[in-house]
Motif scaffolding. Structure first.
Motif, PDB file in Angstrom:
ATOM      1  N   THR A  66       0.809  -1.226   0.000  1.00  0.00           N
ATOM      2  CA  THR A  66       0.000   0.000   0.000  1.00  0.00           C
ATOM      3  C   THR A  66       0.836   1.267   0.000  1.00  0.00           C
ATOM      4  N   LEU A  67       2.150   1.161   0.012  1.00  0.00           N
ATOM      5  CA  LEU A  67       3.015   2.332   0.090  1.00  0.00           C
ATOM      6  C   LEU A  67       2.802   3.220  -1.138  1.00  0.00           C
ATOM      7  N   THR A  68       2.661   4.531  -0.894  1.00  0.00           N
ATOM      8  CA  THR A  68       2.386   5.481  -1.974  1.00  0.00           C
ATOM      9  C   THR A  68       3.405   6.612  -1.981  1.00  0.00           C
ATOM     10  N   SER A  69       3.368   7.389  -3.053  1.00  0.00           N
ATOM     11  CA  SER A  69       4.220   8.582  -3.135  1.00  0.00           C
ATOM     12  C   SER A  69       3.902   9.545  -2.003  1.00  0.00           C
ATOM     13  N   HIS A  70       2.629   9.648  -1.668  1.00  0.00           N
ATOM     14  CA  HIS A  70       2.232  10.506  -0.539  1.00  0.00           C
ATOM     15  C   HIS A  70       2.906  10.038   0.743  1.00  0.00           C
ATOM     16  N   ASP A  71       2.994   8.725   0.942  1.00  0.00           N
ATOM     17  CA  ASP A  71       3.678   8.198   2.125  1.00  0.00           C
ATOM     18  C   ASP A  71       5.148   8.594   2.132  1.00  0.00           C
ATOM     19  N   VAL A  72       5.776   8.600   0.968  1.00  0.00           N
ATOM     20  CA  VAL A  72       7.196   8.967   0.892  1.00  0.00           C
ATOM     21  C   VAL A  72       7.386  10.408   1.358  1.00  0.00           C
TER      22      VAL A  72
ATOM     23  N   SER B  93       1.975   0.290   7.599  1.00  0.00           N
ATOM     24  CA  SER B  93       0.811   0.322   6.731  1.00  0.00           C
ATOM     25  C   SER B  93      -0.475   0.462   7.533  1.00  0.00           C
ATOM     26  N   ARG B  94      -1.587   0.572   6.836  1.00  0.00           N
ATOM     27  CA  ARG B  94      -2.888   0.471   7.485  1.00  0.00           C
ATOM     28  C   ARG B  94      -3.063  -0.949   8.030  1.00  0.00           C
ATOM     29  N   PRO B  95      -4.035  -1.175   8.937  1.00  0.00           N
ATOM     30  CA  PRO B  95      -4.255  -2.521   9.472  1.00  0.00           C
ATOM     31  C   PRO B  95      -4.611  -3.521   8.378  1.00  0.00           C
ATOM     32  N   LEU B  96      -4.243  -4.760   8.618  1.00  0.00           N
ATOM     33  CA  LEU B  96      -4.429  -5.813   7.619  1.00  0.00           C
ATOM     34  C   LEU B  96      -5.887  -5.951   7.199  1.00  0.00           C
ATOM     35  N   LEU B  97      -6.835  -5.826   8.124  1.00  0.00           N
ATOM     36  CA  LEU B  97      -8.240  -5.987   7.757  1.00  0.00           C
ATOM     37  C   LEU B  97      -8.636  -4.984   6.681  1.00  0.00           C
ATOM     38  N   SER B  98      -8.151  -3.759   6.780  1.00  0.00           N
ATOM     39  CA  SER B  98      -8.429  -2.742   5.770  1.00  0.00           C
ATOM     40  C   SER B  98      -7.817  -3.126   4.426  1.00  0.00           C
TER      41      SER B  98
END
Length: 464
Positions: free
Chosen positions: A111-117, A292-297
């Motif tokens: 789920t890693l995104t440019s926004h996360d960077v 990351s966000r939780p696995l359930l998501s």
């Protein structure tokens, strides 16, 4: 044509009214071979089998295979598990200067995104980093990375569903290119400056209305050495809105590096280093951890959107967590088999290859799917139901049941390949009881399988 044969294990024909006759008539009318269909329906809580047809016959699963992958991960890792991505530095960190390298240790967060960077770099800034004298070292050793950008499963090799996994993922493996109509010209630009591929703009602007051939550019991708060359052509109206074209073009670690450079520039951190693929050096010191966000998501997005890349990453994570890095498909398959076997719901007919179902070799039975789904409901109840597509509301069936009596009363995972149209999940009947079902159609003219599935699901809602 042979008649469609049903096995009823509870009650009598009156239990189902005209349903068998209706299905039989539809099969005859549309010339569906009964041998191409498997059906199993049970009442969830009692486990009573209401209807079965070829439920033990292995079929091509397509994306319904994701049910096994995602449920195995939830039961093994827990709903709150979060992928880490760890950052270190080498050398000395003093007075705002890292006199050494920044190191990224990736564990496959899909789920890693440019926004996360950009967020990560802002955290570096808050830690006092003002300058990095060395390079960006990227450790992807948690996965046995194939080196391929695309699976090449079909001719649409640059499409999102063909994305291959990588321990350092970014933006779902996609490169985004913005097409901006201006007053007298059409501009194209990369959302992340990335020299791993080139753009050629041959679009001819027109002042005509934005429709038909003037509403979308042609995109052609060719390879010149190791660098894809993306050519935009055709005519495009200057009245069209901005478009974003997303394709599989390069390795995600290349995109990560360029996103990191851009984020440092934006944050005012001086960095002119290179991208280096390697391992975390001995003696490297921790800087921060992104989670990351939780696995359930993530499971919900995997199932609702039928995201192949997410499913592949979950599958590989399971393998590495139990059998050690580097993660491989073989390890993932072994661990899923072990997890489901321990719960007493592994079916020996199942052949799972990559966890997402984009495979010509994977096999599953309707019985195997129903067994897993029944166990999942008992374990997680509504949490699990809402991690599937909700009929007429979201995911892959938001349009399919939009004007149906089943809207909001069915929770499903779908699966589609050239000769497979499958669906598995739950239906809430008018009595309030829940039914678990799997309907697998492996034949030509997929719409026939879809029509059969819709009729059964709607009948359950209306009559049960």
């Amino acid at each position: 044509m042979m008649r469609f044969v049903f096995v009823f294990l509870v009650g009598s024909l009156a239990l189902w009214g005209a349903l068998p006759e209706a299905i039989d008539a539809m099969l005859t009318r549309n010339k569906i071979n009964p041998a191409t269909v498997s059906i199993l329906i049970r009442e969830v809580r009692s486990g009573q089998t209401l209807m079965a047809h070829r439920a033990d016959e292995p079929r091509t699963p397509a994306s319904v295979m994701k049910i096994l992958t995602t449920y195995s991960a939830l039961t093994d890792l827990g709903t709150t598990f979060r992928w880490p991505t760890r950052f270190y530095y080498t050398g000395r960190f003093s007075k705002g200067i890292i006199q050494g390298d920044v190191v990224v240790e990736a564990f496959g967060d899909p789920t890693l995104t440019s926004h996360d960077v950009y967020h990560i770099v802002r955290r570096l800034k808050h830690l006092g980093v003002r300058r990095i004298t060395g390079d960006l070292i990227i450790d992807r050793s948690f996965f046995d990375n194939s080196g391929r950008v695309s699976s090449g499963f079909d001719r649409n090799r640059y499409s999102e569903y063909n994305a291959m996994p990588d321990a350092l993922m970014l933006d779902d493996h996609l490169s985004h290119i913005v097409v901006r109509p201006r007053a007298a010209k059409i501009e194209i630009a990369k959302t992340i400056p990335n020299d791993a591929y080139t753009l050629i703009n041959r679009i001819k602007p027109t002042s005509e209305a934005c429709r038909g051939k003037n509403s979308w550019p042609y995109v052609h991708i060719a390879h010149s050495g190791d660098r894809p060359q993306v050519t935009f052509s055709g005519t495009l109206s200057t009245h069209c809105p901005q478009r974003t074209i997303s394709k599989l073009l390069t390795h995600p670690y290349e995109s990560f590096y360029h996103a990191f450079v851009a984020a440092c520039r934006h944050a005012g951190i001086a960095f002119a280093g290179k991208r280096v693929l390697g391992r975390v050096p001995q003696g490297a010191r921790a800087l921060l951890v992104h989670r990351s966000r939780p696995l359930l998501s993530i499971v919900a997005k995997t199932n609702k959107k039928s995201n192949n890349l997410y499913a592949r990453h979950i599958f590989l994570l399971l393998g590495a967590e139990h059998l050690g890095a580097p993660a491989t498909e073989a390890k993932g398959a072994q661990v899923v088999r072990d997890i489901l076997s321990a719960r007493g719901i592994w079916d020996p007919h199942t052949r799972i290859q990559n966890g997402c179902g984009l495979s010509r070799h994977a096999k599953i039975t309707a019985k195997a799917l129903v067994n897993v789904l029944q166990d999942a409901y008992k374990t997680y109840g509504q949490k699990w139901l809402h991690a599937l597509s909700i009929a007429g509301k979201d995911g892959t069936i938001h349009r399919r049941f939009r004007h149906s009596i089943a809207k909001g009363r069915a929770w499903m995972k779908t699966g589609t390949l050239n000769n497979a149209k499958n669906i598995a999940g739950y239906v809430r009947g008018k009595s309030g009881k829940y039914y678990v079902l799997a309907i697998l159609y492996n034949g030509q003219e997929r719409w026939k399988g879809s029509a059969l599935q819709n009729q059964i699901i709607e009948w359950l809602v209306r009559n049960k």
